[in-house]
Every structure is written in C-alpha cells, then in structure tokens.
Design a protein around this motif. Sequence first.
Motif, PDB file in Angstrom:
ATOM      1  N   ASN A 122       0.809  -1.209   0.000  1.00  0.00           N
ATOM      2  CA  ASN A 122       0.000   0.000   0.000  1.00  0.00           C
ATOM      3  C   ASN A 122       0.843   1.260   0.000  1.00  0.00           C
ATOM      4  OD1 ASN A 122      -2.729  -0.512  -0.209  1.00  0.00           O
ATOM      5  ND2 ASN A 122      -2.883  -1.202   1.913  1.00  0.00           N
ATOM      6  N   VAL A 123       1.920   1.262   0.800  1.00  0.00           N
ATOM      7  CA  VAL A 123       2.757   2.459   0.870  1.00  0.00           C
ATOM      8  C   VAL A 123       3.541   2.647  -0.430  1.00  0.00           C
ATOM      9  CG1 VAL A 123       4.668   3.576   2.070  1.00  0.00           C
ATOM     10  CG2 VAL A 123       2.887   2.393   3.379  1.00  0.00           C
ATOM     11  N   ALA A 124       4.110   1.548  -0.960  1.00  0.00           N
ATOM     12  CA  ALA A 124       4.816   1.624  -2.239  1.00  0.00           C
ATOM     13  C   ALA A 124       3.878   2.151  -3.317  1.00  0.00           C
ATOM     14  CB  ALA A 124       5.358   0.251  -2.640  1.00  0.00           C
ATOM     15  N   ASP A 125       2.664   1.662  -3.277  1.00  0.00           N
ATOM     16  CA  ASP A 125       1.670   2.083  -4.249  1.00  0.00           C
ATOM     17  C   ASP A 125       1.375   3.575  -4.127  1.00  0.00           C
ATOM     18  OD1 ASP A 125      -0.263   0.511  -6.133  1.00  0.00           O
ATOM     19  OD2 ASP A 125      -1.431   2.115  -5.213  1.00  0.00           O
ATOM     20  N   ALA A 126       1.309   4.090  -2.884  1.00  0.00           N
ATOM     21  CA  ALA A 126       1.027   5.513  -2.676  1.00  0.00           C
ATOM     22  C   ALA A 126       2.158   6.379  -3.232  1.00  0.00           C
ATOM     23  CB  ALA A 126       0.826   5.804  -1.186  1.00  0.00           C
ATOM     24  N   PHE A 127       3.411   5.967  -2.983  1.00  0.00           N
ATOM     25  CA  PHE A 127       4.553   6.692  -3.545  1.00  0.00           C
ATOM     26  C   PHE A 127       4.499   6.696  -5.066  1.00  0.00           C
ATOM     27  CE2 PHE A 127       6.814   6.582   0.516  1.00  0.00           C
ATOM     28  CZ  PHE A 127       7.489   7.782   0.469  1.00  0.00           C
ATOM     29  N   GLY A 128       4.257   5.524  -5.638  1.00  0.00           N
ATOM     30  CA  GLY A 128       4.184   5.427  -7.091  1.00  0.00           C
ATOM     31  C   GLY A 128       3.077   6.299  -7.644  1.00  0.00           C
ATOM     32  N   LEU A 129       1.940   6.290  -6.973  1.00  0.00           N
ATOM     33  CA  LEU A 129       0.800   7.109  -7.408  1.00  0.00           C
ATOM     34  C   LEU A 129       1.181   8.582  -7.451  1.00  0.00           C
ATOM     35  CD1 LEU A 129      -2.306   7.158  -8.007  1.00  0.00           C
ATOM     36  CD2 LEU A 129      -2.626   7.548  -5.571  1.00  0.00           C
ATOM     37  N   ALA A 130       1.836   9.061  -6.376  1.00  0.00           N
ATOM     38  CA  ALA A 130       2.219  10.479  -6.299  1.00  0.00           C
ATOM     39  C   ALA A 130       3.237  10.827  -7.381  1.00  0.00           C
ATOM     40  CB  ALA A 130       2.786  10.778  -4.915  1.00  0.00           C
ATOM     41  N   LEU A 131       4.289  10.010  -7.498  1.00  0.00           N
ATOM     42  CA  LEU A 131       5.338  10.263  -8.480  1.00  0.00           C
ATOM     43  C   LEU A 131       4.790  10.267  -9.900  1.00  0.00           C
ATOM     44  CD1 LEU A 131       8.276   8.149  -7.121  1.00  0.00           C
ATOM     45  CD2 LEU A 131       8.599  10.358  -8.226  1.00  0.00           C
ATOM     46  N   PHE A 132       4.013   9.223 -10.243  1.00  0.00           N
ATOM     47  CA  PHE A 132       3.562   9.080 -11.621  1.00  0.00           C
ATOM     48  C   PHE A 132       2.530  10.136 -12.001  1.00  0.00           C
ATOM     49  CE2 PHE A 132       4.678   4.624 -13.278  1.00  0.00           C
ATOM     50  CZ  PHE A 132       5.975   4.806 -12.879  1.00  0.00           C
ATOM     51  N   THR A 133       1.698  10.534 -11.040  1.00  0.00           N
ATOM     52  CA  THR A 133       0.717  11.578 -11.344  1.00  0.00           C
ATOM     53  C   THR A 133       1.430  12.857 -11.776  1.00  0.00           C
ATOM     54  OG1 THR A 133      -0.843  10.672  -9.738  1.00  0.00           O
ATOM     55  CG2 THR A 133      -1.168  12.964 -10.397  1.00  0.00           C
ATOM     56  N   ILE A 134       2.411  13.275 -10.973  1.00  0.00           N
ATOM     57  CA  ILE A 134       3.095  14.543 -11.268  1.00  0.00           C
ATOM     58  C   ILE A 134       4.021  14.407 -12.478  1.00  0.00           C
ATOM     59  CG2 ILE A 134       4.507  16.392 -10.306  1.00  0.00           C
ATOM     60  CD1 ILE A 134       1.741  16.038  -9.008  1.00  0.00           C
ATOM     61  N   MET A 135       4.762  13.297 -12.572  1.00  0.00           N
ATOM     62  CA  MET A 135       5.631  13.080 -13.727  1.00  0.00           C
ATOM     63  C   MET A 135       4.802  13.004 -15.013  1.00  0.00           C
ATOM     64  SD  MET A 135       8.794  13.009 -12.832  1.00  0.00           S
ATOM     65  CE  MET A 135       8.323  14.333 -11.702  1.00  0.00           C
ATOM     66  N   GLY A 136       3.646  12.351 -14.929  1.00  0.00           N
ATOM     67  CA  GLY A 136       2.769  12.240 -16.102  1.00  0.00           C
ATOM     68  C   GLY A 136       2.274  13.599 -16.554  1.00  0.00           C
ATOM     69  N   MET A 137       1.903  14.445 -15.593  1.00  0.00           N
ATOM     70  CA  MET A 137       1.454  15.800 -15.941  1.00  0.00           C
ATOM     71  C   MET A 137       2.582  16.592 -16.564  1.00  0.00           C
ATOM     72  SD  MET A 137      -1.005  17.465 -13.098  1.00  0.00           S
ATOM     73  CE  MET A 137      -1.184  18.938 -14.128  1.00  0.00           C
ATOM     74  N   SER A 138       3.758  16.475 -15.948  1.00  0.00           N
ATOM     75  CA  SER A 138       4.901  17.232 -16.429  1.00  0.00           C
ATOM     76  C   SER A 138       5.224  16.857 -17.880  1.00  0.00           C
ATOM     77  CB  SER A 138       6.095  16.955 -15.517  1.00  0.00           C
ATOM     78  OG  SER A 138       7.122  17.862 -15.765  1.00  0.00           O
ATOM     79  N   ARG A 139       5.198  15.549 -18.152  1.00  0.00           N
ATOM     80  CA  ARG A 139       5.488  15.090 -19.512  1.00  0.00           C
ATOM     81  C   ARG A 139       4.396  15.523 -20.491  1.00  0.00           C
ATOM     82  NH1 ARG A 139       9.226  10.690 -21.825  1.00  0.00           N
ATOM     83  NH2 ARG A 139       8.102   9.866 -23.601  1.00  0.00           N
ATOM     84  N   ALA A 140       3.140  15.481 -20.048  1.00  0.00           N
ATOM     85  CA  ALA A 140       2.042  15.898 -20.921  1.00  0.00           C
ATOM     86  C   ALA A 140       2.158  17.386 -21.245  1.00  0.00           C
ATOM     87  CB  ALA A 140       0.697  15.598 -20.263  1.00  0.00           C
ATOM     88  N   LEU A 141       2.515  18.193 -20.231  1.00  0.00           N
ATOM     89  CA  LEU A 141       2.652  19.637 -20.456  1.00  0.00           C
ATOM     90  C   LEU A 141       3.791  19.936 -21.424  1.00  0.00           C
ATOM     91  CD1 LEU A 141       1.985  21.007 -16.872  1.00  0.00           C
ATOM     92  CD2 LEU A 141       0.589  21.402 -18.919  1.00  0.00           C
ATOM     93  N   SER A 142       4.868  19.142 -21.340  1.00  0.00           N
ATOM     94  CA  SER A 142       5.970  19.396 -22.270  1.00  0.00           C
ATOM     95  C   SER A 142       5.622  18.925 -23.684  1.00  0.00           C
ATOM     96  CB  SER A 142       7.265  18.753 -21.767  1.00  0.00           C
ATOM     97  OG  SER A 142       7.149  17.363 -21.792  1.00  0.00           O
ATOM     98  N   ALA A 143       4.538  18.135 -23.826  1.00  0.00           N
ATOM     99  CA  ALA A 143       4.049  17.779 -25.160  1.00  0.00           C
ATOM    100  C   ALA A 143       2.996  18.789 -25.611  1.00  0.00           C
ATOM    101  CB  ALA A 143       3.465  16.369 -25.164  1.00  0.00           C
ATOM    102  N   GLU A 144       2.860  19.874 -24.819  1.00  0.00           N
ATOM    103  CA  GLU A 144       2.033  21.013 -25.182  1.00  0.00           C
ATOM    104  C   GLU A 144       0.556  20.722 -25.328  1.00  0.00           C
ATOM    105  OE1 GLU A 144       3.785  23.212 -28.353  1.00  0.00           O
ATOM    106  OE2 GLU A 144       5.493  23.720 -27.081  1.00  0.00           O
TER     107      GLU A 144
END
Lengths: 200, 200, 200
Positions: free
Chosen positions: B88-110
């Motif tokens: 559960n804790v590993a999953d929470a970390f992954g959720l937080a990291l991937f949400t923000i990294m995913g947004m960041s990558r999407a924004l850089s794809a304009e």
Amino acid sequence: MMYALDLIGIAVFAISGAMAARQLQMDPFGSLILAGVTAIGGGTLRDLLLGITPFWIDDHNYLYVIAVTAFITMIWPLTRGWPYRILNVADAFGLALFTIMGMSRALSAEVSITVAVVMGVMTGVAGGMIRDLLSGQVPLILRREIYATASLAGALTYAGLHHLAFEWHASVAIGMLVTLVVRLSAIRWKLTLPTLTHNT
Amino acid sequence: MMYALDLIGIAVFAISGAMAARQLQMDPFGSLILAGVTAIGGGTLRDLLLGITPFWIDDHNYLYVIAVTAFITMIWPLTRGWPYRILNVADAFGLALFTIMGMSRALSAEVSITVAVVMGVMTGVAGGMIRDLLSGQVPLILRREIYATASLAGALTYAGLHHLAFEWHASVAIGMLVTLVVRLSAIRWKLTLPTLTHNT
Amino acid sequence: MMYALDLIGIAVFAISGAMAARQLQMDPFGSLILAGVTAIGGGTLRDLLLGITPFWIDDHNYLYVIAVTAFITMIWPLTRGWPYRILNVADAFGLALFTIMGMSRALSAEVSITVAVVMGVMTGVAGGMIRDLLSGQVPLILRREIYATASLAGALTYAGLHHLAFEWHASVAIGMLVTLVVRLSAIRWKLTLPTLTHNT
C-alpha cells in the motif's frame, strides 16, 4: 513464409478464443469478438507501441481467417473432455508463433534486441491475457504454469541466434520449438518453477 | 532530476507489481511481467495518447530497473504481516510520483492543462489498475479508499502552481506531497469520501 | 450534427459508467474515472488504431460533458429498483450511437468498409467492456444477451446503406435504430441467439 506463419498463428489464437467462448456458452457474435481480440490483441499492442499501422488494417486476410476459424470452431463437433486439453495445446502453439513473429517484426522496425524480446513476449502473452480477463478468469500466466517463462525462453533463444546472424528460417523454427517444448512439457508433467520467496 | 524521479517511480511500481505476484505465488517470469506491466502501463498509455514513442523503447534503463527491482522483491526475506502494508505504501509513492511526472510530460508535449490533469491521473492510476485486474482483484480505485481522489488532489495542486508559474522543482515536490499525504492519511485512518447518492 | 450526437453518446456512456460506480458505492472521483473510461474508452482505442489524435485531446467539451453528467448521475435521486433497468437502456443507446459514429469516423479516415465495421463494433463495445472489467463483472457481451450482435447488425446496416450511397443522416438514423431495436428487444423479451455447438 513469415506471412503464412502469421496467418496460422492468427488462426490458432482465434481457435483458442472461440473455444473459451464456447465453454462460456457465448452467442456466435460474442464468440467472434472474443476470437478476434485473442488473435489480434497482442500484435495490435505491439504495432501501436512500435508506432506502425496495426497489421490487420491494410490486409483483410487476417480478419477473414479469424471469421472462418471462429465459425468452424463454433460448429465443430467435440466429444466431452477434449476442450480443455485442445485449448491448452492451441494456446501453446499460438504462444510460440506469436513470440517469435513479434520479435521478428520488432527487429525489422529497428528496435534494440532487448526491446524486441519485450515485444516478442508481449505479442505472445497479451492476446491470451485479454481473453482470460474477458472470460472472467485469472490469466494463464498467473497460474504458475511456466507460461511467460516458455515465451521468454523462446525469445531469448531467437535473440541469441539473431545475434549470431543465424539463418532466419532456422532461427524461427528453433525459437518456436524451444517455447513449444517448454510449454508442452510444463502442461504434460505439471511442471512449475519454484517461487523465489522464503516466507509463506 | 526528472529522470531520476521517473526511475524511482518505475522501481516503486515494479515492487508493487512483484509483491502482488508474490502473494499470488507466481513464478519468477510471470512476476517479472506483472512488475513490468504495473511499472510501465500508465506511462505507456500516456505516451500512446500523446502520440510519442513510449518512454522505455529508446532508453533501456527503465527495463533494467524493472528487472533488478522485481528480482530483489522476489527474494527479499519478509516477516509475515508486512506485505500488504508495504504494498500500500509503495503504491502511494508510485501514485504520487507518476501523477506529477505524467502531468509534467504531458505539459511538455504542449497539451492544455485540463488534458494534462487527465493524463497525470491516468499515468498514476492505470498501472495499478492493470495490476489489480491481472491479479483477479477489484482495482484499488474502486474500493472507496480515496485513491483516485489523492491523485486528482496532487494533479490539481500541480496545475495551480504551474498556472502561477511557480518554480518547477518546488511544484513537483508540493504536488507529490499532496497526493502522498491524502493517500497515506486515507490508509492510516481508513478515511473514505461520502458517496453523493441519496438512496441505497 | 455528428458532433452533437457524439456528445450525447459520451453523456450516455458516462451515465452508464457513473451508475455502475454508484452500485459499487464508489467515491466521487473514482466514479468520475469509471464514467470517463466508459465514455471515451472505445473511441480512444479506435483513434489510436487509426493513428489519429484521440478526439478528446483537442476538444475539452467531451471532458466537461463527462464531468457534468457523472456528477448529475451521482446526485440524482432514484427510487429503488430503477438502476439496473436504466443502466441497460442507457447502455443500449450508447452502443447504437458509438457503433455508427465509430464507423462514420473510421470511413472518413479512409479505411475499407470491412475495417470500418470492426472499428464501429469496437467503438461500441469497448467502453462498456472496460467498465464491466473494472467493476469486477463478466462483460455484458459475454452474457449471451445479443449485445455484440446488436452492434454488428447496426454496423452492417450502415455499411450497406453507405455502399448504396444513401443519404448520411438517414443512414445514421437507420443504423442506430437497428442496433437499438435489436438490443432493447433482447433485453425486453430476454432473447438469446442459439449457440452453434452440438455438445455440452
């Protein structure tokens, strides 16, 4: 040659999908969809990841093979007790064919050998995983039956032969044979790999 | 910096996939596949939707991190009772990291900020959803445990900071922290959101 | 015109997703995700296969319609007993709309009529299949309820009218009507197709 093998692989996985549908007493068009998803699921995913047009869009033969094979599977008379065994063997053939065909196609799209191995295993296992999910079953690969392992064994064999610049037809045959032997042995003698965990 | 976070996110989700496989007593290569699908599933879907080459095709480090992490997770000695909590804790970390990294990558794809939020949440939750589906479980996000909500809270925070032209590293850290705090609080105190329905 | 129908189809499938979430007592943001996946899943898959940008990335109206519809569905007061029937009827409308809209969009991307039929059925059934999978249910199409068959009947009707160069609006209306009548009849009179198998 590769084209003929590809069509055979499609037919074999369509059979395995249509047989799963038969066990679930699905109607003909539901069966057709399950056969289709099983047959083209893995390859479609591979093509999407490689950024190329899915193989069945420009060549209708794949769709026709699925329709004909699924129909024959639906009406084929079976004696009781056969289905599960045939399903497993058809699935093993499809696994072997699609693993090697998937790698071959990935290599011709000029990805690295590591990525090609991933693509090969994915092409081999994805269609069957989708079929099992849609049938409400825990996917075969999760049942400790040396399924992914068989695919990986064939893929690594093919990768090695490719690296050694071995003749293509022979590489395909040997790669497929490795997957088939591993998978059919696992079914026949109920082999499993040990899990690596200490506890439980 | 973003690259290092990305690799950590991959490792964390690979652990969560391999631990799910461990609870299912899967064999090593089946575990590897479940770890891989969990780790790269969300990001691969995001990249396909953005029309860019999936991130792991041109950079093998992701695949190597998955293989090594999954292997370590398989052989790591555990005392009974730990696994579910760690998962559960590993999953929470992954959720937080991937949400923000995913947004960041999407924004850089304009894409627009609205689409970026969707992409962020998708990157965060898709891998875990696929893992749960393949494990034969109802996905975490459907278990009324403030899972999607935590992802969305972090994504909206990051979107706000991005809109205000806040410094990137700080925005990433704050966005992740919001998701983590919301998700871990929900696990710790068994929080749930009220459903909005009147009946039942 | 096509745009308005598309938005209605999105709303209808978002309702069906949000109602499934309601039956599972999901929290608001989990419901939003289930509504979204159900609404855009089929069309997104179609667009990925056609190699075009998913329809909701450049036009936010789709996402707004999903958010508003899902929210209204969550808070809408219902008397007991309604939900299952409404879910089925909403699903039938969505199936009809998406099958024909999917075909129309595939044809404008200049694929053959055979591939367009496949794309239409896929657009119609994929969203609902994902919804059912995520809800932990065996997908509707596997429950022998003339679901895929209804989609295919409408798709083939539209294909025939398209081949005869029939007027577009009329073709859309007739194609949808065929799917709707077949599907709603199947629900109303509990019709099933015979399976083609001899044994079991």
